[in-house]
Every structure is written in C-alpha cells, then in structure tokens.
Design an enzyme around this catalytic site. Structure first.
Site, PDB file in Angstrom:
ATOM      1  N   ASP A  13       0.795  -1.283  -0.029  1.00  0.00           N
ATOM      2  CA  ASP A  13       0.071  -0.151   0.076  1.00  0.00           C
ATOM      3  C   ASP A  13       0.758   1.303  -0.176  1.00  0.00           C
ATOM      4  OD1 ASP A  13      -2.079  -1.613   0.124  1.00  0.00           O
ATOM      5  OD2 ASP A  13      -2.060  -1.664   2.326  1.00  0.00           O
ATOM      6  N   LYS A  16       1.747   2.144  -5.016  1.00  0.00           N
ATOM      7  CA  LYS A  16       2.149   1.678  -6.405  1.00  0.00           C
ATOM      8  C   LYS A  16       1.288   1.891  -7.551  1.00  0.00           C
ATOM      9  CE  LYS A  16       2.257  -2.625  -4.545  1.00  0.00           C
ATOM     10  NZ  LYS A  16       2.089  -2.284  -2.714  1.00  0.00           N
ATOM     11  N   GLY A  40      -4.597  -4.438  -3.888  1.00  0.00           N
ATOM     12  CA  GLY A  40      -5.483  -3.397  -4.165  1.00  0.00           C
ATOM     13  C   GLY A  40      -4.858  -2.104  -4.392  1.00  0.00           C
ATOM     14  N   HIS A  41      -4.779  -1.524  -5.616  1.00  0.00           N
ATOM     15  CA  HIS A  41      -3.974  -0.553  -6.272  1.00  0.00           C
ATOM     16  C   HIS A  41      -4.889   0.608  -6.678  1.00  0.00           C
ATOM     17  CE1 HIS A  41      -0.321  -3.329  -7.397  1.00  0.00           C
ATOM     18  NE2 HIS A  41      -0.953  -3.390  -6.115  1.00  0.00           N
ATOM     19  N   GLN A 223       1.876  -6.375  -3.549  1.00  0.00           N
ATOM     20  CA  GLN A 223       2.488  -6.532  -1.908  1.00  0.00           C
ATOM     21  C   GLN A 223       3.621  -5.860  -2.159  1.00  0.00           C
ATOM     22  OE1 GLN A 223       1.016  -9.733  -3.445  1.00  0.00           O
ATOM     23  NE2 GLN A 223      -0.667  -8.633  -2.900  1.00  0.00           N
TER      24      GLN A 223
HETATM   25  P1  GDP Z   1      -0.713   0.300  -3.473  1.00  0.00           P
HETATM   26  O1  GDP Z   1      -1.495  -0.901  -3.102  1.00  0.00           O
HETATM   27  O2  GDP Z   1       0.684   0.352  -3.478  1.00  0.00           O
HETATM   28  O3  GDP Z   1      -0.890   0.726  -4.969  1.00  0.00           O
HETATM   29  O4  GDP Z   1      -1.272   1.462  -2.516  1.00  0.00           O
HETATM   30  P2  GDP Z   1      -2.851   1.324  -2.273  1.00  0.00           P
HETATM   31  O5  GDP Z   1      -3.714   2.390  -3.563  1.00  0.00           O
HETATM   32  O6  GDP Z   1      -3.558   0.537  -1.505  1.00  0.00           O
HETATM   33  O7  GDP Z   1      -2.924   2.919  -1.304  1.00  0.00           O
HETATM   34  C1  GDP Z   1      -2.151   4.038  -1.143  1.00  0.00           C
HETATM   35  C2  GDP Z   1      -3.378   4.939  -0.952  1.00  0.00           C
HETATM   36  O8  GDP Z   1      -2.750   6.384  -0.930  1.00  0.00           O
HETATM   37  C3  GDP Z   1      -4.497   5.271  -2.029  1.00  0.00           C
HETATM   38  O9  GDP Z   1      -5.512   5.571  -1.387  1.00  0.00           O
HETATM   39  C4  GDP Z   1      -3.848   6.477  -2.869  1.00  0.00           C
HETATM   40  O10 GDP Z   1      -4.883   7.102  -3.534  1.00  0.00           O
HETATM   41  C5  GDP Z   1      -3.166   7.230  -1.768  1.00  0.00           C
HETATM   42  N1  GDP Z   1      -2.155   7.919  -2.235  1.00  0.00           N
HETATM   43  C6  GDP Z   1      -0.987   7.841  -2.989  1.00  0.00           C
HETATM   44  N2  GDP Z   1      -0.107   8.687  -3.175  1.00  0.00           N
HETATM   45  C7  GDP Z   1      -0.454   9.618  -2.267  1.00  0.00           C
HETATM   46  C8  GDP Z   1       0.022  10.833  -1.725  1.00  0.00           C
HETATM   47  O11 GDP Z   1       1.269  11.167  -2.033  1.00  0.00           O
HETATM   48  N3  GDP Z   1      -0.521  11.420  -0.678  1.00  0.00           N
HETATM   49  C9  GDP Z   1      -1.764  11.042  -0.415  1.00  0.00           C
HETATM   50  N4  GDP Z   1      -2.541  11.664   0.579  1.00  0.00           N
HETATM   51  N5  GDP Z   1      -2.324   9.994  -0.695  1.00  0.00           N
HETATM   52  C10 GDP Z   1      -1.576   9.255  -1.409  1.00  0.00           C
HETATM   53  P1  IMO Z   2      -1.038  -4.293  -2.281  1.00  0.00           P
HETATM   54  O1  IMO Z   2      -0.684  -4.962  -3.569  1.00  0.00           O
HETATM   55  C1  IMO Z   2      -0.968  -4.911   2.155  1.00  0.00           C
HETATM   56  C2  IMO Z   2      -0.990  -8.850   3.790  1.00  0.00           C
HETATM   57  C3  IMO Z   2      -2.160  -9.299   4.502  1.00  0.00           C
HETATM   58  C4  IMO Z   2      -1.387 -10.158   5.311  1.00  0.00           C
HETATM   59  C5  IMO Z   2      -0.295 -11.005   4.731  1.00  0.00           C
HETATM   60  C6  IMO Z   2      -0.826 -12.254   3.920  1.00  0.00           C
HETATM   61  O2  IMO Z   2      -2.230  -3.399  -2.298  1.00  0.00           O
HETATM   62  O3  IMO Z   2       0.148  -3.594  -1.593  1.00  0.00           O
HETATM   63  P2  IMO Z   2      -2.523 -12.907   1.985  1.00  0.00           P
HETATM   64  O4  IMO Z   2      -4.031 -12.491   1.930  1.00  0.00           O
HETATM   65  O5  IMO Z   2      -1.586 -12.247   0.918  1.00  0.00           O
HETATM   66  O6  IMO Z   2      -2.234 -14.275   2.133  1.00  0.00           O
HETATM   67  O7  IMO Z   2      -2.004 -12.010   3.402  1.00  0.00           O
HETATM   68  O8  IMO Z   2      -0.140  -9.939   3.446  1.00  0.00           O
HETATM   69  N1  IMO Z   2      -1.232  -8.259   2.329  1.00  0.00           N
HETATM   70  C7  IMO Z   2      -0.995  -6.974   1.972  1.00  0.00           C
HETATM   71  N2  IMO Z   2      -0.879  -5.626   2.845  1.00  0.00           N
HETATM   72  N3  IMO Z   2      -0.897  -4.687   0.961  1.00  0.00           N
HETATM   73  C8  IMO Z   2      -1.306  -5.610  -0.050  1.00  0.00           C
HETATM   74  O9  IMO Z   2      -1.528  -5.873  -1.332  1.00  0.00           O
HETATM   75  C9  IMO Z   2      -1.516  -6.624   0.547  1.00  0.00           C
HETATM   76  N4  IMO Z   2      -1.506  -8.217   0.215  1.00  0.00           N
HETATM   77  C10 IMO Z   2      -1.418  -9.031   1.172  1.00  0.00           C
HETATM   78  O10 IMO Z   2      -2.583  -8.061   5.160  1.00  0.00           O
HETATM   79  O11 IMO Z   2      -0.855  -9.606   6.420  1.00  0.00           O
HETATM   80 MG    MG Z   3      -3.034  -1.676  -1.896  1.00  0.00          MG
END
Ligand code: GDP
Ligand code: IMO
Ligand code: MG
Length: 427
Positions: A13, A16, A40-41, A223
């Site tokens: 998270d 990415k 979840g991106h 991840q």
């Molecule tokens: P990913 O899994 O690495 O793609 O990240 P996620 O989408 O799960 O979580 C990142 C969250 O931070 C999302 O809600 C993005 O919209 C938000 N986000 C990304 N870059 C920034 C930033 O520079 N500032 C803020 N406030 N939010 C951001």
């Molecule tokens: P993105 O791509 C954050 C974590 C779960 C748990 C561990 C194992 O959005 O960064 P799993 O279901 O993969 O067997 O769970 O990994 N986990 C993540 N945490 N971002 C993710 O994906 C994750 N995918 C799995 O919370 O601790």
């Molecule tokens: Mg994510």
C-alpha cells in the site's frame, strides 16, 4: 529492450498504483507478475477513483497492453467482475492478456484460507482471505489448476476430481466443514474459461517480443518486499515473491531484461495484518497518520497499522531489489507533525543493528532507534517542484535518500495524478 520493475519496499500500500499511473504514459505493456486479488491498487484521475485488484493498472490506457503473467494466482470470478465493472465505467478490457500458466484460485482455496486462519487463533496471519496461500501451496505441491486447464473440460474434470479427493477430506474431517460440490464447480469454472478464452495466451512470449521491439514494459509489483515469502517477515508474509527478482520468474523474462528498478515507499510506514513492526507509532501518532493518510485497506477495508519510516528495512529492500531509484509517496501526510521520527537502527540485548537482523527473534523483539527531523507545519499538496517544498521537507527527502542509499526521483504530495514533485533525474 527496456524493462522497468516497480516494487513496494515496505509492507504494501505504498502507492504503487499511483506511480504506475504516472509511468503509464510512456509504457506499452504493464505486467502483473505475482500475487492475486489480495492487492488493491488505487488510481485517482480527476473525479474518478479506480481500485484495481487483479487487472494491471495499464488497463486504464488505450496504448497499453495489460498482462497477467504466469506467476499470478487468479480468481476468475473476481477477474470477470472487475472486467465488467471497468466496462461499465467506459474502460474496454478486451486487450487484457492472461497467461495460460497462471494458477487458478478455487472455491476450496477461499474456504481453506478462512478456516486455517480461524484454527491459528491468536497466531493467525491476518490474511486477506482471498485464497492466496492455499492456491500457491497447491501450485508448489503440483496439484494446482491452471488457466489453460479451464479451456479443456476433460482435463479440468480430471484435475478437479484429483484435487477434491484430498480437499474435501481436509475440509470435512480436519476442519469439520461441508464439502464443496464437484459438479457445481466444474460447470462454473468451465463457463469462466469460455468467457476468458480469448484473453488466455503465452504472455511470456508476448512480453519478450515487446522488449525485443524496444517497447517499454513495466512490471507492476503487488504487495511488497517485507511481505516477500523468502525475504519478508516470515511467516507474516504473503505466498509469492514481490521483490524485483520475482518479476523474472513471474513474468517469464530474464534478469537482463530489467534495467530500471523503482522502489515505492511511503514517507512513513504502514502494515495490514499481524506480524512484527518495530517502528509502529504510539496510538496518538498512529491515529494522526491513519486520519491524515486515509489508512484503511483498499481490499479489506481494515484500518492499517501506522508507524515511522524504517530506514533499516528500507536499506534491506534497496539491497534485495537492487533499486535504481526511490519514489517517496504521501509526503503531505507528514505535514501534521512538528517533529518526524525515522527509525535508523534496531537495538536488541544491548546490540545495535543497522542492517536487517539475521534472526527473526531480533526483529520481533528489537526496539527502534529513532532520529528526529523537524516538520514543516504547512500544506504541501500544492507543491509541483522541489522549490515549492519547504526546506524541512527537502531535508527529509535527502535524509531518506541517504539512509536508504538510493536516489529519490519523485515525491508524491497527494493522491491525484498531478500531485507530484520531480526530485531528480535518475535514469
Ligand atoms: P498500492 O497498493 O501500493 O497501490 O497502494 P494503495 O492504493 O493500496 O494505497 C495507497 C493510498 O494512498 C491510495 O488511497 C492512494 O490514492 C493514496 N495516495 C497515493 N499517493 C498519495 C500521496 O502522495 N498523498 C496522499 N495523501 N495519498 C496518496
Ligand atoms: P498491495 O498490492 C498490504 C498482507 C495481508 C496479510 C499478509 C498475507 O495493495 O500492496 P495474503 O492474503 O496475501 O495471504 O495475506 O499480507 N497483504 C497486504 N498488505 N497490501 C497488499 O497488497 C497486501 N496483500 C497482502 O494483510 O498480512
Ligand atoms: Mg494496496
């Protein structure tokens, strides 16, 4: 040839999705190489917000071919739902390519993920309950079902029968659950196969041809490094290899095909699920980060655990991934703090560790050694160049760069596409 890998260097998270979006303009092909719909991106474009779980971020651009590589595990029902939802929002998923070698997440994997967690009780991992671990386990045990199997009813029926013989015994006799129904699954998954048939192909060949033509290929990690099966905080990890090296096996390219390796990190740190987290903040600071950063999981909605930037883990990730650059996201979130902590070392039984410790007990029990940096105390979401950032924010980026040992190319100051600051040319 121009391959770029984009990897998370913390516990996921990191943003990415946003950074993939930033690079997509000059990318021909975006490839997911591991994980599944545990990811979840998030991508924010104007008023539109997309949360992609299985479909590569490249789907949002007409000029990009989105590819799901052989190292991914696919829940076909979830994939089809995601494709339908995108179609309803005016995005055509017809260019999506899916590897025939990718393994299928079956209903019994979902069930086993849930019951295993329940049985682990207080030792549970806190998985996303998407069937990821059980699906990869079957792949390694060589009783998995692959996407290509869904295209031939006879083969699929045989493989399903073999798998269910064991799975239903485990579900009923070990976990006291109901067995899953063979006929129902067969009919449902053959139908999934039919609906996905036109997308299933040899994606490794397709990607290699793109590289040979000199096209830009982006390997979109899901991840992150600290969740890597081999190098993360085992057993509190996922069941695949998110590190850049995983892109080779998971997409079917050679190490020489990847030139640029971008590590994505938040300016602080979060973790979802169980497991050690040395730089976890005290509840008051964590709450500020949760609220300012909107730290709720994109996939499960769980509140993320929040802490300070961990430079020891950052250095470890820079080494494991041979990062060529860093992108620091969510710098704006730190605006709430007068003083910002960074974990520069761990301490355990009187010893100081500046490198990631060799034994998990040390990581589990260590205390963080913090260095404090002055905050900037003002909104920075409007910054678009380095000069727009307060000097304390620039110093903070320099400190991250120096502590991790990798140059920062961009800093993100908000979720929107244009909320980004170019720090330096790296490649
Ligand atoms: P990913 O899994 O690495 O793609 O990240 P996620 O989408 O799960 O979580 C990142 C969250 O931070 C999302 O809600 C993005 O919209 C938000 N986000 C990304 N870059 C920034 C930033 O520079 N500032 C803020 N406030 N939010 C951001
Ligand atoms: P993105 O791509 C954050 C974590 C779960 C748990 C561990 C194992 O959005 O960064 P799993 O279901 O993969 O067997 O769970 O990994 N986990 C993540 N945490 N971002 C993710 O994906 C994750 N995918 C799995 O919370 O601790
Ligand atoms: Mg994510």
């Amino acid at each position: 040839m121009s391959g770029t890998a984009l990897v998370g260097i913390q516990w996921g998270d990191e943003g990415k999705g946003k950074v993939t979006d930033l690079l997509a303009e000059h990318t021909h092909c975006v490839v997911r190489y591991q994980g599944g719909n545990n990811a979840g991106h998030t991508i924010v474009v104007g008023d539109e917000k997309y949360a992609l779980h299985l479909v590569p971020t490249g789907i949002l651009y007409e000029h990009c071919t989105p590819v799901i590589g052989p190292g991914v595990v696919i829940d076909p029902g979830v994939l089809l739902d995601e494709m339908t939802a995108l179609t309803q929002r005016g995005i055509d998923p017809s260019s999506l390519k899916i590897s025939g070698n990718a393994h299928v997440i079956m209903p019994y994997h979902l069930e086993l993920d849930k019951v295993t967690e329940r049985f682990l009780g207080r030792n549970r991992l806190g998985t996303t309950k998407r069937g990821i671990g059980p699906a990869y386990a079957d792949k390694a045990a060589r009783i998995g079902i692959r996407m290509q199997d869904l295209l031939e009813e006879k083969i699929f029926s045989t493989k399903l029968k073999v798998a269910l013989k064991e799975k239903n015994l485990v579900l009923t006799r070990v976990f006291g659950r109901l067995p899953v129904d063979e006929t129902e699954i067969r009919e449902q998954y053959i139908e999934y196969g039919e609906r996905l048939r036109s997308h299933i192909t040899d994606t490794a060949l397709l990607v290699q041809r793109a590289l040979d033509k000199g096209e830009n290929v982006l390997f979109e990690g899901a991840q992150a490094t600290m969740l890597d099966l081999d190098h993360g905080t085992y057993p509190f990890v996922t069941s695949s290899n998110p590190i850049a090296g995983g892109a080779c096996a998971g997409a079917g390219v050679g190490p020489r095909d990847i030139e640029r390796i971008i590590g994505i990190t938040k300016s602080y740190c979060t973790r979802v699920g169980s497991g050690p987290f040395p730089s976890e903040a005290d509840p008051a600071d964590a709450e500020v980060l949760v609220e300012a950063g909107g730290e709720y999981g994109t996939t499960t909605g769980r509140k993320r655990r929040c802490g300070w930037f961990d430079a020891v883990a950052g250095r470890y990730a820079a080494r494991l991934n041979t990062l060529t650059e860093l992108v620091v996201t969510k710098l704006d979130v730190l605006s709430s703090f007068e003083s910002i902590k960074v974990c520069t070392a761990y301490r355990y039984e009187g010893e100081r560790y500046e490198e990631f410790p060799p034994h998990q007990t040390i990581f589990n029990k260590c205390t963080p050694v913090y260095e404090e940096f002055p905050g900037w105390g003002g909104d920075i979401t409007g910054a678009r160049s380095l000069d727009d950032l307060p000097k304390e924010a620039r110093s903070y980026l320099e400190a991250v760069e120096e502590l991790v040992g990798s140059p920062v190319s961009w800093a993100s100051v908000g979720p929107e596409r244009d909320e980004i600051v170019h720090v330096r040319d790296v490649s």
